[in-house]
Design an enzyme around this catalytic site. Structure first.
Site, mmCIF file in Angstrom:
data_model
loop_
_atom_site.group_PDB
_atom_site.id
_atom_site.type_symbol
_atom_site.label_atom_id
_atom_site.label_comp_id
_atom_site.label_asym_id
_atom_site.label_seq_id
_atom_site.Cartn_x
_atom_site.Cartn_y
_atom_site.Cartn_z
ATOM 1 N N GLU A 139 40.971 46.792 47.491
ATOM 2 C CA GLU A 139 41.994 46.800 46.651
ATOM 3 C C GLU A 139 42.450 48.247 46.550
ATOM 4 O O GLU A 139 43.582 48.125 45.620
ATOM 5 C CB GLU A 139 41.175 46.496 45.103
ATOM 6 C CG GLU A 139 40.800 45.207 44.585
ATOM 7 C CD GLU A 139 40.050 44.414 43.883
ATOM 8 O OE1 GLU A 139 39.836 45.356 42.737
ATOM 9 O OE2 GLU A 139 39.547 44.087 43.719
ATOM 10 N N GLU A 155 29.477 47.212 45.956
ATOM 11 C CA GLU A 155 30.021 46.616 45.042
ATOM 12 C C GLU A 155 28.548 45.640 44.541
ATOM 13 O O GLU A 155 28.300 45.510 43.234
ATOM 14 C CB GLU A 155 30.748 45.818 45.362
ATOM 15 C CG GLU A 155 31.469 45.639 43.823
ATOM 16 C CD GLU A 155 32.960 44.419 44.298
ATOM 17 O OE1 GLU A 155 32.762 44.084 45.367
ATOM 18 O OE2 GLU A 155 33.191 44.060 43.215
HETATM 19 C C1 BGC Z 1 36.884 45.853 41.822
HETATM 20 C C2 BGC Z 1 35.999 46.905 40.461
HETATM 21 C C3 BGC Z 1 36.357 46.724 38.971
HETATM 22 C C4 BGC Z 1 36.900 45.459 38.853
HETATM 23 C C5 BGC Z 1 36.740 45.115 37.131
HETATM 24 C C6 BGC Z 1 36.671 45.257 41.210
HETATM 25 O O1 BGC Z 1 37.780 43.235 41.645
HETATM 26 O O2 BGC Z 1 36.644 45.725 42.750
HETATM 27 O O3 BGC Z 1 35.273 47.978 41.106
HETATM 28 O O4 BGC Z 1 36.300 48.205 38.263
HETATM 29 O O5 BGC Z 1 37.474 44.784 39.933
HETATM 30 O O6 BGC Z 1 35.825 44.475 36.123
#
Ligand code: BGC
Length: 940
Positions: free
Chosen positions: A474, A794
Site C-alpha cells: 500500500e 504485519e
Molecule cells: C494497512 C495497515 C492499516 C490497516 C488499517 C492495512 O491494509 O496495511 O497497516 O493500518 O490496513 O487497518
C-alpha cells in the site's frame, strides 16, 4: 581573550529547526538550539546570549538572557525576508555565572516566502499523452549565459510529479523523490539549492527529468490494482534560478515557454510498478551546454497555482546504506535470485555488459515462498510490480541506478541476463528520509538485538517521505500505524521535521466536521469524482482507495503524534501548530458519541438498563473502526478478519472507540495546559471525567472483568488509566491469567501491542513482560526473528511454521515494543519533556546479564548501560550538560551503592540520595557516573 576563555565548557552543535544550517526554510521565527560540552559534572546553563547578523546588519542581539533554555529559542529579531541568509552565534553562562567563548558561527537561509517571489511559469511538455497508460519521462532543458563573477546563486524548484535537476551535466543535490509527497492540492513543497559552484562563465545548461511519482503514478492499492493520475494527468515544472553577481546585479533564469522538451531513455517510471529504461535512447550531453536540441519540442506554459507552495523545512529522502548481497541463489523453479540479506526500501544499482538491445529484468520481492521460490503473491499486488527493465546500449560496462521508483525487498529475481550473474554486479541502496539516527539498544540476548535491528529497519523502510504502513503493498500514510510507532521511532531517529510536515497534511485534509482520513495524504480525497457512488458501500470497502475515515486509534494520530513530539523534544510549536486539528478531532468524537447507533437494540450494551442511560452521550458507539486490528486470532485476509470487519461495521467498536475518546481528550486537556489555554484545559478535563465514568460504568464489571475478555481490553484500559484504582489489581490479574492461559503468549494486535509490556512492568508483572519478550513461538516477536526476519511483520504469522508468507513483511507497527526496550530494559525515559530531566530506571530481568542504550537528545548524548556480573549490578549513565537526572537503582539500599568506587552520597555531581521502596534514587547533575552494588536476580 581574558582568563574567562579558559572556562572548561563550550557551546557547539548549533541547530536551527533541528537542522544543521538549513537552506531555504519558510519559518518566520526559526527556533535555535545548541549543546554545551564539558568534562565536568553538574554543568548547567544560567544564561545565554545570541547574536544574529546578515551581510550588513545585526538582526537580533539578545544581550545576556537569564535562562536555562538551550533548545528551541525562537528567533526574535527583525522580520526576515525571502532569500535572507542569517548567521548566528551563541555564548552561554554556566551555573557559576562564567561565560563560555562564542560558538562557531552557524546559519540558516530563508526560502521564497511569498507567491509573488515566483517569477517563473509552470511549464509542461507540449505533446499529447494517453492518461491511461504509463508514459515516458519528459526531459526538459534550457540554456542561459553567465557573464562575470557570481557571488551567490540559488535554484528554487518544484514540480507536479517528481523531478531530477541538473546543471551543466551535474546532478543538483542527492535527494530522491523531490519535491516530496504532501497533500499536493493544498501544500506543495519546493526545494532550494545552492548552485553557485556549478555555474560556469558564458553558456550554462539546465536539465530536468520529470517522473510520475505519487502525483500521477499508481497510488494506494485495491482490487484490480492501484489507480493512476490521483492528483492530475499532466507533469509540470516550476524552476527559478536567482544569481547575484559580485558587482551586485542580479539575474533570473526562469521556466517559461522558451524551454524545450523531449522523451528519452526512461520509457516509464512508477513508484510501485518500477522503471523501464532503454539505454540505446540516451542523449549524451542533453543536460550540458552545446547540445543540439533542434529536434526537441516546445513546452507549454500551464496555469497552475503558486499560492500553496511551501518550503522544505524537514528532511528529504536520500540514499543511505549500500547493501552488498549475501548470496546468489538458484531456486527450485530454476530462477536466479540475488539475496540482499536484508529487507529494506530502496533500489538496486547494477552493472551489466552485453550486446546492444539485450533487456534484463529485475523483480524485487520480500521473501521466498515455502519451497524456496521467488514470490510477491503474499502482497496481493497486480502483475508487473516492483520491476526494473533495462535494455543495454552495448558498451563495455553499463551501470544503472533507477530514478523514480523504489521497492520493498530483500530478494531480486534476475531474468535474461546473459550468463550467470555475479553478486558483485548488484548493490542495494537503502532510500529513506534523512532523519538523523538518535537511538541504539543492545543487550546480552542476540535474538533481542536482532529484533531491535528489525525495528530500526522497518522504521527506515517506512519513513520515506511520509510515515507508511509498508513499502510494498500500500505504501500509504496510514494514521494508525504511525500513531502506535511514533514513540519508538522518536527514540531511534529524530522525527520532528518529518512528522510535523506530515501532521500539517493531516490538518490540511481534515474534514469540516473534524474527521481525520485514515490515510494521510489521502488519495481518496484527491480523487473525489472517482469515488463509488453509494456512500455506505464506499465506506465499507476495506482498502485504502476508499478507506473508512475517522477510525478510533487511527484518527487519534492527530493528538497522539504531536503529544509524542512534545514529550520527546519539548516541541511546543508542534502543539500550537496542531492545536486546532487536535481539538477538531476531539470535538468530532464528542459529536459521534452523542449519536445513536443504528442497531441500538442489538448492540452488546443493554440499553434496557436505565442506570446506564446517562452515560450514553460519552460512549463512542457509532461508525466503523478497525478496532484492535490483527490480533493473532483474527489474522490477515482470512474469514475471521472479514467477519470482524463486518461486525464492526454493524456494531461499531464501542470499547476501543470510547477508550480512545477518553485518551485523546485527556491528552488534549494536558496540551491545553501546556499552551496556557486554561479554559480549554478545564473543559476537556471535565469531558474526560465524564467519558471515564461512562467507560467504567458500562464496560468494567464489578470483578474487574472487561468484555470481550481479551488481553487488549485490559491493556488498553490500564494504559489509559480507565480502571478504577480498586479494580486495578483484579484487572491485572485477569490480564495475567489470559497470558498464562495462552501459554505465555501475547494476544494483541496493532493498538495495544505498544502498551503490553509497559502495562505489565508497571503493574508488578515484570517477569511476565520479559517472558513475552523472550517468547519465540507464534505469536511473539522472537518467532519472527527465529524465522530469520530482518524487519517487523504485519501479522504475527507473517511466515507460517511451514514457511508460507502472508501479508506485508515490513510493517513497523508491532515494533512498537521498542519503547519498552529503551525505557524499561535499558531504562532511559524523559522525566520532563525533551529530556531536560531524565529518569534512568533500568529493570533487569528475563535472564539478561547486560543491556545498554544511547539516545542523542537535543541536549546531547544520554546513555545507560548495565551489567550483572559476579553478584554485582553495575550501571553507567551519561547525563548531558544542562540537564539533570534521577537514577533509580533497583533492589538495593543507599548504603550499598558506590559511584566510581566511593560511597554514592559523597560523589561529585550527586545532588541527593533517597530510598523509594526497593530502589535507591540518586539525583544527579550532568556527567558520566558509574554505580555498583551487590545484586542477586531476586533483588527486583
Ligand atoms: C494497512 C495497515 C492499516 C490497516 C488499517 C492495512 O491494509 O496495511 O497497516 O493500518 O490496513 O487497518
Amino acid at each position: 581573550m581574558n582568563s574567562r576563555s579558559t572556562v572548561p565548557f563550550l557551546v557547539h552543535d548549533l541547530r536551527c529547526e533541528y537542522q544543521d544550517n538549513p537552506l531555504g526554510i519558510d519559518i518566520a521565527q526559526p527556533r535555535l538550539s545548541w549543546k554545551l560540552a564539558s568534562a565536568q559534572r553538574g554543568v548547567v546553563q544560567s544564561a545565554y546570549q545570541i547574536r544574529v547578523t546578515d551581510t550588513s546588519d545585526v538582526l537580533w542581539e539578545t544581550g545576556k538572557v537569564l535562562s536555562h533554555q538551550s533548545i528551541h529559542v525562537p528567533y526574535g529579531g527583525s522580520v526576515l525576508h525571502s532569500g535572507q541568509r542569517c548567521t548566528w552565534r551563541v555564548r552561554v553562562w554556566n551555573g557559576n555565572d562564567r561565560p563560555s567563548a562564542w560558538s562557531e558561527p552557524a546559519w540558516w537561509e530563508m526560502g521564497l516566502l511569498h507567491p509573488s517571489d515566483w517569477h517563473a511559469h509552470w511549464i509542461a511538455p507540449g505533446w499529447q499523452e494517453d492518461p491511461n497508460t504509463q508514459r515516458p519521462c519528459p526531459y526538459l532543458r534550457t540554456t542561459f549565459s553567465v557573464d562575470g563573477p557570481v557571488s551567490r546563486a540559488r535554484a528554487y524548484i518544484t514540480s507536479l510529479g517528481l523531478y531530477e535537476l541538473f546543471l551543466n551535466g551535474q546532478r543538483v543535490g542527492d535527494a530522491y523523490f523531490t519535491p516530496g509527497y504532501t497533500s499536493y492540492h493544498r501544500r506543495l513543497q519546493y526545494q532550494t539549492y545552492d548552485i553557485t559552484a556549478l555555474l560556469q562563465q558564458n553558456e550554462n545548461a539546465i536539465g530536468v527529468i520529470l517522473g510520475d511519482g505519487w502525483y500521477r503514478g499508481k497510488l494506494g492499492s485495491g482490487p484490480g490494482g492501484s489507480p493512476r493520475n490521483t492528483y492530475g494527468e499532466r507533469l509540470a515544472l516550476l524552476v527559478q534560478l536567482h544569481l547575484r553577481y559580485a558587482d551586485g546585479h542580479e539575474q533570473f533564469v526562469l521556466s517559461d515557454e522558451g524551454w524545450q522538451a523531449t522523451t528519452g531513455p526512461i520509457l516509464s517510471s512508477d513508484l510501485q510498478a518500477g522503471e523501464v529504461y532503454d539505454a540505446r535512447l540516451e542523449m549524451p550531453g542533453w543536460n550540458k551546454p552545446g547540445f543540439d536540441a533542434s529536434q526537441w519540442q516546445k513546452v507549454e506554459a500551464v496555469s497552475y497555482r503558486k499560492d500553496h507552495l511551501v518550503a522544505t523545512n524537514g528532511p528529504l529522502v536520500r540514499p543511505h546504506e549500500e547493501i552488498t548481497p549475501i548470496a546468489l541463489l538458484r531456486t527450485p523453479n530454476d530462477e536466479t535470485v540475488v539475496d540482499m540479506g536484508q529487507n529494506f526500501a530502496g533500489i538496486v544499482r547494477f552493472r551489466v555488459q552485453g550486446p546492444a538491445g539485450t533487456t534484463i529484468r529485475l523483480q524485487h520481492g520480500e521473501t521466498l515462498d515455502a519451497y524456496g521460490n521467488f514470490t510477491v503473491a503474499h502482497l496481493q499486488v497486480p502483475h508487473g510490480f516492483q520491476e526494473v527493465r533495462y535494455t543495454l546500449k552495448g558498451e563495455a560496462e553499463e551501470v544503472y541506478t533507477p530514478h523514480f521508483t523504489f521497492h520493498g525487498f530483500r530478494y531480486v529475481k534476475v531474468e535474461d541476463l546473459l550468463g550467470m550473474p555475479r553478486v558483485e554486479q548488484f548493490t542495494g541502496l537503502a532510500l529513506y528520509s534523512d532523519l538523523p539516527e538518535t537511538g541504539t539498544f543492545e543487550c546480552s540476548d542476540p535474538l533481542i538485538n536482532r529484533l531491535q535491528q528489525n525495528i530500526l529497519w522497518s522504521q527506515k523502510s517506512n519513513m520515506l517521505e511520509i510515515p507508511t504502513d509498508c513499502p510494498t503493498r500500500e505504501r500509504t500514510g496510514w494514521t494508525g500505524d504511525v500513531q502506535v510507532f511514533a514513540r519508538t521511532g522518536s527514540f531511534l531517529m529524530q522525527t520532528p521535521g518529518f512528522l510535523s510536515k506530515w501532521l500539517k497534511d493531516l490538518a490540511a485534509e481534515q474534514m469540516a466536521d473534524g474527521q481525520v482520513a485514515n490515510i494521510v495524504p489521502s488519495p481518496e480525497l484527491a480523487r473525489p469524482g472517482k469515488a463509488v457512488s453509494v456512500p455506505w458501500i464506499t465506506r465499507a470497502l476495506p482498502y485504502p482507495g476508499k478507506s473508512f475515515p475517522g477510525s478510533a486509534g487511527w484518527g487519534d494520530a492527530a493528538v497522539i503524534v504531536p503529544w509524542t513530539l512534545y514529550q520527546c523534544y519539548e516541541d511546543q510549536r508542534v502543539l500550537e501548530q496542531q492545536y486546532a486539528s487536535m481539538q477538531a478531532w476531539v470535538e468530532y468524537m464528542r459529536k459521534q458519541a452523542k449519536k445513536q447507533p443504528w442497531l441500538r437494540r442489538i448492540t452488546p450494551i443493554s440499553w434496557r438498563n436505565q442506570e446506564k442511560r446517562p452515560y450514553e452521550p460519552y460512549l463512542w458507539d457509532t461508525g466503523f473502526h478497525f478496532g484492535e486490528w490483527l490480533e493473532p486470532d483474527e489474522g490477515l485476509f482470512g474469514p475471521k478478519m472479514a467477519i470482524g470487519i463486518l461486525k464492526r461495521m454493524l456494531f461499531s467498536a464501542p470499547l476501543v472507540a470510547t477508550a480512545y475518546f477518553a485518551h485523546s481528550t485527556r491528552l488534549l486537556a494536558e496540551i491545553a495546559h501546556v499552551l496556557g489555554k486554561d479554559d480549554d484545559a478545564r473543559e476537556y478535563e471535565a469531558l474526560h471525567r465524564r467519558i471515564k465514568e461512562a467507560y467504567r460504568a458500562v464496560f468494567i464489571h464489578q470483578d474487574g472483568r472487561i468484555h470481550p475478555d481479551k488481553q487488549a481490553s485490559y491493556i488498553r484500559a490500564l494504559a489509559f488509566d480507565l480502571v478504577p484504582p480498586a479494580l486495578q489489581r483484579a484487572a491485572v490479574d485477569h490480564l495475567v491469567m489470559l497470558i498464562k492461559e495462552n501459554d505465555d503468549h501475547l494476544g494483541t494486535g496493532f493498538l495495544s501491542t505498544p502498551f503490553l509490556c509497559h502495562v505489565l512492568s508497571s503493574n508488578g508483572q515484570l517477569d511476565i513482560a520479559y517472558a513475552l519478550l523472550k517468547q519465540d513461538t507464534i505469536p511473539s516477536w522472537l518467532y519472527e526473528v527465529k524465522k530469520r526476519a530482518t524487519t517487523i511483520w504485519e501479522d504475527w504469522d507473517g511466515i507460517g511454521e511451514d514457511g508460507t508468507p502472508k501479508g506485508s513483511l515490513n510493517h513497523y507497527s508491532k515494533g512498537a515494543v521498542g519503547s519498552w526496550l529503551y525505557q524499561v530494559v535499558a531504562g532511559i525515559e524523559p522525566g520532563a519533556p525533551g529530556y531536560k530531566h531524565i529518569r534512568f530506571r533500568p529493570r533487569p530481568g528475563g535472564g539478561l546479564t547486560a543491556a545498554s542504550a544511547r539516545y542523542h537528545s537535543l541536549y546531547g548524548e544520554i546513555a545507560s548501560s548495565w551489567q550483572i556480573r559476579d553478584g554485582t549490578f553495575a550501571l553507567t549513565i551519561t547525563v548531558p550538560a544542562n540537564t539533570t537526572a534521577a537514577v533509580f537503582l533497583p533492589g538495593t539500599e543507599a548504603g550499598q551503592v558506590t559511584e566510581g568506587g566511593q560511597a554514592v552520597e559523597t560523589a561529585e555531581g550527586v545532588i541527593q540520595v533517597s530510598q523509594q521502596q526497593e530502589a535507591t534514587v540518586v539525583e544527579v547533575g550532568s556527567g558520566t557516573y558509574a554505580f555498583a552494588y551487590p545484586f542477586s536476580s531476586n533483588n527486583e
